[in-house]
Design a protein around this motif. Sequence first.
Motif, PDB file in Angstrom:
ATOM      1  N   SER A 135       0.811  -1.229   0.000  1.00  0.00           N
ATOM      2  CA  SER A 135       0.000   0.000   0.000  1.00  0.00           C
ATOM      3  C   SER A 135       0.839   1.271   0.000  1.00  0.00           C
ATOM      4  CB  SER A 135      -0.921  -0.001   1.232  1.00  0.00           C
ATOM      5  OG  SER A 135      -0.144   0.044   2.431  1.00  0.00           O
ATOM      6  N   LEU A 205      -2.083   3.910  -0.199  1.00  0.00           N
ATOM      7  CA  LEU A 205      -3.425   3.387  -0.458  1.00  0.00           C
ATOM      8  C   LEU A 205      -4.147   3.282   0.877  1.00  0.00           C
ATOM      9  CD1 LEU A 205      -5.133   2.385  -2.865  1.00  0.00           C
ATOM     10  CD2 LEU A 205      -4.351   0.075  -2.341  1.00  0.00           C
ATOM     11  N   LYS A 215      -6.163   6.248  -3.334  1.00  0.00           N
ATOM     12  CA  LYS A 215      -4.747   6.570  -3.491  1.00  0.00           C
ATOM     13  C   LYS A 215      -4.541   8.021  -3.049  1.00  0.00           C
ATOM     14  CE  LYS A 215      -4.874   3.696  -7.654  1.00  0.00           C
ATOM     15  NZ  LYS A 215      -4.675   3.666  -9.120  1.00  0.00           N
TER      16      LYS A 215
END
Length: 226
Positions: A135, A205, A215
Motif C-alpha cells: 500500500s 493506499l 490513493k
Amino acid sequence: MATVKTLTCLANSRKHAGRCVAGMADDGSGQWIRPVSNRSTHEVSEHERQYADGSDPKVLDIISVPLLRPQPHGFQSENWLLDPEYYWEKTGRAGWGSLLKLEQHPNTLWTNGNSTYHGCNNRVTADQADALPDSLKLIRVDRVTLQVHVPGAAFNDPKRAVDAHFHHADCKYILRVTDPEYEQTYLARSDGIYRLNESFLSVSLSEPHEGYAYKLVAAIIERAKI
C-alpha cells in the motif's frame, strides 16, 4: 521487547485525529514500514511519534522507531505495531541522492481505471485492494501540478482541498494530497493551479471506505527544496 527499526521517513501525513507515518528501512532492502497504533483506525498520536525533545518527525529524517511486531492489515502489509513506551530518535537526514536509491518504478500505482468525479485513477474497489500485496510507493515525477479548489461546491460543501495532478509511467493521476505541510501552505493561498518541478511523491493506499480504497499523496518532496 521492542525491535528498533531505522527508517528514512517518507511520510507523516494527516489521518483522522493523528498521523500516518511511514518510511523505508535504512538497510538497503527497500522494505516499507508503517508504524501503527493499537487503535482500530491505526493512526499515530503526537505523543506516540515524538522525539525526546517533543518535536515531530519530518519527512527525510532518519529515525529509529521501537516496534513490537509486524501487524499487517489486509493489503497494508507494511504495518508494524509501535511501542508507545519509548521515544523515537532522529539519527540523521536523507538527501536527494538517498531518495534516488530508494526510488521505485511500478508500472502502475496498483490498479487503474476507477476514478471519482474530481480524481483520475484515484481509487480501487475494496475487492481489488484485497488482492494487492502492498500500500506504499515512492515515485519520481518530472513535474506535478497542485489544484486548490472546493470539490464539494455543487453539494454545498465549502471545504477546500489540494489535489495533485501528475503522470507516471504514461498514466495520468489526480490524487488528494494529505501531506500536512503542503496542505497548510497551499490552502493559505487562493483557489487555483500551482506548478512544481521534479519531485518525489510518497503515494499511499488508504484503508477501504464505503467500498473503495483511495490513493493519496502522503508526501511531496521537491528537489528544489533539498
